[in-house]
Design a protein around this motif. Structure first.
Motif, PDB file in Angstrom:
ATOM      1  N   ASN A 387       3.921   2.443   8.730  1.00  0.00           N
ATOM      2  CA  ASN A 387       2.589   2.219   9.220  1.00  0.00           C
ATOM      3  C   ASN A 387       1.525   2.079   8.215  1.00  0.00           C
ATOM      4  O   ASN A 387       0.923   3.130   7.551  1.00  0.00           O
ATOM      5  N   GLY A 388       1.177   0.775   7.796  1.00  0.00           N
ATOM      6  CA  GLY A 388       0.336   0.324   6.863  1.00  0.00           C
ATOM      7  C   GLY A 388       0.864   1.037   5.228  1.00  0.00           C
ATOM      8  O   GLY A 388       1.888   1.118   5.192  1.00  0.00           O
ATOM      9  N   LEU A 389      -0.020   1.151   4.325  1.00  0.00           N
ATOM     10  CA  LEU A 389       0.267   1.263   3.064  1.00  0.00           C
ATOM     11  C   LEU A 389       0.628   2.843   3.080  1.00  0.00           C
ATOM     12  O   LEU A 389       1.559   3.308   2.103  1.00  0.00           O
ATOM     13  N   SER A 390       0.290   3.570   3.958  1.00  0.00           N
ATOM     14  CA  SER A 390       0.705   5.032   4.047  1.00  0.00           C
ATOM     15  C   SER A 390       2.060   5.163   4.120  1.00  0.00           C
ATOM     16  O   SER A 390       2.632   6.137   3.709  1.00  0.00           O
ATOM     17  N   GLY A 391       2.499   4.296   4.827  1.00  0.00           N
ATOM     18  CA  GLY A 391       4.176   4.182   5.417  1.00  0.00           C
ATOM     19  C   GLY A 391       4.961   3.841   4.193  1.00  0.00           C
ATOM     20  O   GLY A 391       6.332   4.066   4.377  1.00  0.00           O
ATOM     21  N   VAL A 392       4.457   3.257   3.030  1.00  0.00           N
ATOM     22  CA  VAL A 392       5.149   2.888   1.927  1.00  0.00           C
ATOM     23  C   VAL A 392       4.702   3.716   0.691  1.00  0.00           C
ATOM     24  O   VAL A 392       5.330   3.202  -0.233  1.00  0.00           O
ATOM     25  N   GLY A 393       4.239   4.923   1.114  1.00  0.00           N
ATOM     26  CA  GLY A 393       3.937   5.661  -0.289  1.00  0.00           C
ATOM     27  C   GLY A 393       2.610   5.858  -0.691  1.00  0.00           C
ATOM     28  O   GLY A 393       2.358   6.337  -1.904  1.00  0.00           O
ATOM     29  N   TYR A 394       1.520   5.105  -0.330  1.00  0.00           N
ATOM     30  CA  TYR A 394       0.184   4.845  -1.114  1.00  0.00           C
ATOM     31  C   TYR A 394      -0.706   5.490  -0.241  1.00  0.00           C
ATOM     32  O   TYR A 394      -0.845   5.989   0.916  1.00  0.00           O
ATOM     33  N   GLY A 395      -1.884   5.994  -0.781  1.00  0.00           N
ATOM     34  CA  GLY A 395      -2.784   6.728  -0.231  1.00  0.00           C
ATOM     35  C   GLY A 395      -4.181   5.969  -0.844  1.00  0.00           C
ATOM     36  O   GLY A 395      -4.239   5.174  -1.661  1.00  0.00           O
ATOM     37  N   LEU A 396      -5.379   6.884  -0.369  1.00  0.00           N
ATOM     38  CA  LEU A 396      -6.489   6.573  -0.926  1.00  0.00           C
ATOM     39  C   LEU A 396      -6.714   6.460  -2.407  1.00  0.00           C
ATOM     40  O   LEU A 396      -7.452   5.820  -3.068  1.00  0.00           O
ATOM     41  N   ASP A 397      -6.310   7.358  -3.113  1.00  0.00           N
ATOM     42  CA  ASP A 397      -6.272   7.373  -4.426  1.00  0.00           C
ATOM     43  C   ASP A 397      -5.765   6.531  -5.062  1.00  0.00           C
ATOM     44  O   ASP A 397      -5.873   6.141  -6.425  1.00  0.00           O
ATOM     45  N   ASP A 398      -4.957   5.699  -4.436  1.00  0.00           N
ATOM     46  CA  ASP A 398      -4.241   4.453  -5.034  1.00  0.00           C
ATOM     47  C   ASP A 398      -4.877   2.975  -4.824  1.00  0.00           C
ATOM     48  O   ASP A 398      -4.599   2.171  -5.559  1.00  0.00           O
ATOM     49  N   ILE A 399      -5.824   3.039  -4.330  1.00  0.00           N
ATOM     50  CA  ILE A 399      -6.922   1.697  -3.983  1.00  0.00           C
ATOM     51  C   ILE A 399      -7.162   1.434  -5.209  1.00  0.00           C
ATOM     52  O   ILE A 399      -7.045   0.063  -5.598  1.00  0.00           O
ATOM     53  N   PRO A 400      -7.728   1.798  -6.381  1.00  0.00           N
ATOM     54  CA  PRO A 400      -8.349   1.314  -7.497  1.00  0.00           C
ATOM     55  C   PRO A 400      -7.060   0.562  -8.372  1.00  0.00           C
ATOM     56  O   PRO A 400      -7.395  -0.535  -8.930  1.00  0.00           O
ATOM     57  N   LEU A 402      -4.191  -0.566  -7.176  1.00  0.00           N
ATOM     58  CA  LEU A 402      -3.710  -1.575  -6.247  1.00  0.00           C
ATOM     59  C   LEU A 402      -4.798  -2.674  -6.211  1.00  0.00           C
ATOM     60  O   LEU A 402      -4.245  -3.940  -6.242  1.00  0.00           O
ATOM     61  N   THR A 403      -5.866  -2.452  -6.246  1.00  0.00           N
ATOM     62  CA  THR A 403      -6.954  -3.598  -6.321  1.00  0.00           C
ATOM     63  C   THR A 403      -6.819  -4.332  -7.748  1.00  0.00           C
ATOM     64  O   THR A 403      -6.806  -5.270  -7.585  1.00  0.00           O
ATOM     65  N   GLU A 404      -6.774  -3.471  -8.792  1.00  0.00           N
ATOM     66  CA  GLU A 404      -6.400  -4.006 -10.195  1.00  0.00           C
ATOM     67  C   GLU A 404      -5.104  -4.893 -10.253  1.00  0.00           C
ATOM     68  O   GLU A 404      -5.181  -6.149 -11.040  1.00  0.00           O
ATOM     69  N   GLY A 405      -4.114  -4.426  -9.523  1.00  0.00           N
ATOM     70  CA  GLY A 405      -2.781  -5.301  -9.802  1.00  0.00           C
ATOM     71  C   GLY A 405      -3.153  -6.577  -8.819  1.00  0.00           C
ATOM     72  O   GLY A 405      -2.403  -7.454  -9.462  1.00  0.00           O
ATOM     73  N   ALA A 406      -3.869  -6.560  -7.491  1.00  0.00           N
ATOM     74  CA  ALA A 406      -4.022  -7.614  -7.161  1.00  0.00           C
ATOM     75  C   ALA A 406      -5.001  -8.667  -7.437  1.00  0.00           C
ATOM     76  O   ALA A 406      -4.839  -9.987  -7.026  1.00  0.00           O
ATOM     77  N   PHE A 407      -6.099  -8.245  -7.927  1.00  0.00           N
ATOM     78  CA  PHE A 407      -7.207  -9.223  -8.397  1.00  0.00           C
ATOM     79  C   PHE A 407      -6.726 -10.342  -9.250  1.00  0.00           C
ATOM     80  O   PHE A 407      -7.470 -11.266  -9.092  1.00  0.00           O
ATOM     81  N   PRO A 408      -5.817 -10.196 -10.110  1.00  0.00           N
ATOM     82  CA  PRO A 408      -5.513 -11.240 -10.742  1.00  0.00           C
ATOM     83  C   PRO A 408      -4.856 -12.255 -10.276  1.00  0.00           C
ATOM     84  O   PRO A 408      -4.754 -13.576 -10.645  1.00  0.00           O
ATOM     85  N   GLN A 409      -4.480 -12.094  -8.956  1.00  0.00           N
ATOM     86  CA  GLN A 409      -3.672 -13.272  -8.135  1.00  0.00           C
ATOM     87  C   GLN A 409      -4.596 -14.417  -7.672  1.00  0.00           C
ATOM     88  O   GLN A 409      -4.448 -14.509  -6.547  1.00  0.00           O
ATOM     89  N   LYS A 410      -5.312 -14.961  -8.641  1.00  0.00           N
ATOM     90  CA  LYS A 410      -6.345 -15.942  -8.192  1.00  0.00           C
ATOM     91  C   LYS A 410      -5.676 -17.054  -7.611  1.00  0.00           C
ATOM     92  O   LYS A 410      -6.385 -17.849  -6.703  1.00  0.00           O
ATOM     93  N   ARG A 411      -4.449 -17.566  -7.832  1.00  0.00           N
ATOM     94  CA  ARG A 411      -3.571 -18.652  -7.268  1.00  0.00           C
ATOM     95  C   ARG A 411      -3.884 -18.400  -5.594  1.00  0.00           C
ATOM     96  O   ARG A 411      -4.011 -19.201  -4.687  1.00  0.00           O
ATOM     97  N   LEU A 412      -3.680 -17.167  -5.350  1.00  0.00           N
ATOM     98  CA  LEU A 412      -3.608 -16.616  -3.770  1.00  0.00           C
ATOM     99  C   LEU A 412      -4.891 -16.342  -3.126  1.00  0.00           C
ATOM    100  O   LEU A 412      -5.341 -16.912  -2.179  1.00  0.00           O
ATOM    101  N   LEU A 413      -5.645 -15.658  -4.053  1.00  0.00           N
ATOM    102  CA  LEU A 413      -7.014 -15.059  -3.319  1.00  0.00           C
ATOM    103  C   LEU A 413      -7.912 -16.130  -3.211  1.00  0.00           C
ATOM    104  O   LEU A 413      -8.793 -16.313  -2.313  1.00  0.00           O
ATOM    105  N   LYS A 422     -13.881  -8.035  -5.765  1.00  0.00           N
ATOM    106  CA  LYS A 422     -13.159  -7.067  -6.124  1.00  0.00           C
ATOM    107  C   LYS A 422     -13.417  -5.834  -5.183  1.00  0.00           C
ATOM    108  O   LYS A 422     -12.624  -5.063  -4.851  1.00  0.00           O
ATOM    109  N   ASP A 423     -14.696  -5.745  -4.802  1.00  0.00           N
ATOM    110  CA  ASP A 423     -14.964  -4.568  -3.965  1.00  0.00           C
ATOM    111  C   ASP A 423     -14.542  -4.846  -2.793  1.00  0.00           C
ATOM    112  O   ASP A 423     -14.064  -3.839  -1.877  1.00  0.00           O
ATOM    113  N   GLN A 424     -14.511  -6.174  -2.015  1.00  0.00           N
ATOM    114  CA  GLN A 424     -14.045  -6.410  -0.896  1.00  0.00           C
ATOM    115  C   GLN A 424     -12.616  -6.303  -0.751  1.00  0.00           C
ATOM    116  O   GLN A 424     -11.876  -5.910   0.312  1.00  0.00           O
TER     117      GLN A 424
END
Length: 436
Positions: A387-400, A402-413, A422-424
């Motif tokens: 059930n979403g990110l919570s189902g694989v062990g993530y919570g609201l505290d992990d969002i920063p 996760l965001t920092e890890g994903a934002f460099p993926q410019k080829r995809l984003l 980044k806020d979106q």
């Protein structure tokens, strides 16, 4: 472009798209032909890449028997990691370099095929710094200097379509990020797709693979049009992620239709093997589609979900070390992504929803992104996807993180149909925490 307003030419965007692809062979029993395929490609000493689990199954035995019957000097490398890391890529590269092979055959899932691609590269064109070929900004993104040795890719799963693509992906352990190498030189010389290889897949592996097919296809169909990607300075160097185009559209819509029809049945009714042929065909189509168009947000977000995993273990996958299998790391983000991207190209999302088999009675086309999200969520629940990110062990505290890890993926984003700040991106992770 072909009377489609989505591909309207712009002053700054590209005016053409390039169609490239891997030669493919599809059908029950074609794994037994790999020896002759290797001979036709000029191989004499062959490395067969696989993982410890697949090494014990019939597809590897069939391929090795075929290679040896064709006179190939054949050596099996069965130490590929499921969800590979930079360390496992390096280990495969050492094996490839020391073995002095003139050809490669990969038998397994995307992890095996990607490891074989990277091993072929680093053995053929060695470098002192592993990061030289890795995508920017993680690595230096140096172009592959020349052709690699022949590689026959034989998938035993149906999600990644790595047999069709120009990508090799791994986790970078110290950086806790997922990235990889993109080059047309990485494309396999031949893809051999045998649906009988899927018969032993566990239910969760089928589900993860199927949702990878769907997200490949939906993301590519809803990607920004190739006419809005900035013109390439050198015309014959258009990137793999060109954006949606008339060629990729055809493959993606059909992949969505087939996978949308058969995925739930394949997971919930293991007695019916006839569903595997259409699912593998859908995967091939999605690979052709995103191999020319490129994916966007759900895949970009997935790299952080995989790279920051703490203790999640998926049924049917190796239990050590913890990992979020690729298809799961993508689909847990996808419903939130398509709700977000829907308004950017509502007609495209509506057509994708039709192909997916969503209930469109009384649906406003402007809300089609939400319709896709609802249909995917329904399918996730039925097939046992977390059930979403919570189902694989993530919570609201992990969002920063996760965001920092994903934002460099410019080829995809940057391939999304609308710009993403980044806020979106953080809000998308927040919306992906839980769906029911």
């Amino acid at each position: 472009m072909l009377m489609n307003p989505y591909f309207e030419l712009t002053e700054t965007g590209d005016y053409a798209f390039a169609v490239e692809g891997t030669p493919l062979k599809f059908g029950p029993g074609v794994l037994a032909e790999v020896g002759e395929d290797a001979k036709n490609l000029g191989m004499t000493r062959v490395a067969v890449f696989t993982d410890p689990t697949v090494a014990r199954l019939d597809p590897v035995a069939t391929v090795v028997k075929s290679l040896r019957a064709a006179g190939m000097d054949t050596v099996v490398y069965d130490e590929v990691a499921v969800e590979p890391t930079d360390a496992s890529f390096k280990a495969g590269a050492r094996f490839a370099a020391e073995g002095k092979f003139d050809g490669f055959v990969s038998v397994g899932g995307g992890s095996v095929m990607d490891t074989c691609k990277a091993s072929n590269l680093y053995a053929t064109y060695p470098v002192d710094d592993f990061m030289v070929y890795v995508n920017a900004p993680i690595g230096a993104a140096r172009p592959v200097p020349g052709p690699l040795k022949p590689h026959i890719a034989c998938p035993t799963t149906f999600g990644t379509a790595s047999e069709c693509t120009t990508i090799a992906i791994c986790d970078f352990l110290e950086m806790e990020v997922k990235s990889g190498i993109v080059s047309k030189r990485l494309r396999a010389s031949l893809g051999v797709l045998d649906p009988t290889a899927l018969y032993t897949l566990p239910p969760m592996v089928i589900a993860a693979n199927g949702f990878d097919v769907l997200t490949h296809a939906i993301e590519s169909y809803t990607a920004r049009p190739f006419t809005k990607r900035p013109k390439t300075a050198i015309p014959n160097q258009r990137p793999q992620a060109q954006g949606a185009n008339p060629y990729s559209d055809i493959a993606c819509l059909e992949a969505i239709r087939i996978a949308g029809r058969y995925l739930v049945q394949a997971v919930t009714d293991r007695s019916d093997r006839t569903v595997f042929e259409p699912l593998m065909f859908a995967s091939m189509l999605a690979g052709i589609g995103f191999g020319n168009a490129g994916c966007h947000l759900a895949h970009g977000m997935s790299y952080a979900v995989s790279g920051l995993v703490r203790d999640y273990r998926a049924p049917g996958y190796p239990s050590d070390p913890p990992m979020v299998p690729h298809g799961i790391s993508v689909i847990v983000n996808a419903p939130a992504v398509f709700r977000f991207t829907g308004p950017a190209c509502p007609e495209r999302h509506f057509q994708a929803a039709v192909a997916l088999g969503a209930d469109l009675h009384h649906t406003d086309p402007e809300k089609a992104g939400g319709t896709i999200a609802n249909r995917l969520t329904e399918m996730m629940r039925v097939t046992g996807i977390p059930n979403g990110l919570s189902g694989v062990g993530y919570g609201l505290d992990d969002i920063p993180a996760l965001t920092e890890g994903a934002f460099p993926q410019k080829r995809l984003l940057d391939n999304a149909p609308l710009p993403v700040s980044k806020d979106q991106l953080a809000n998308l992770f927040r919306d992906s925490i839980r769906y029911w």
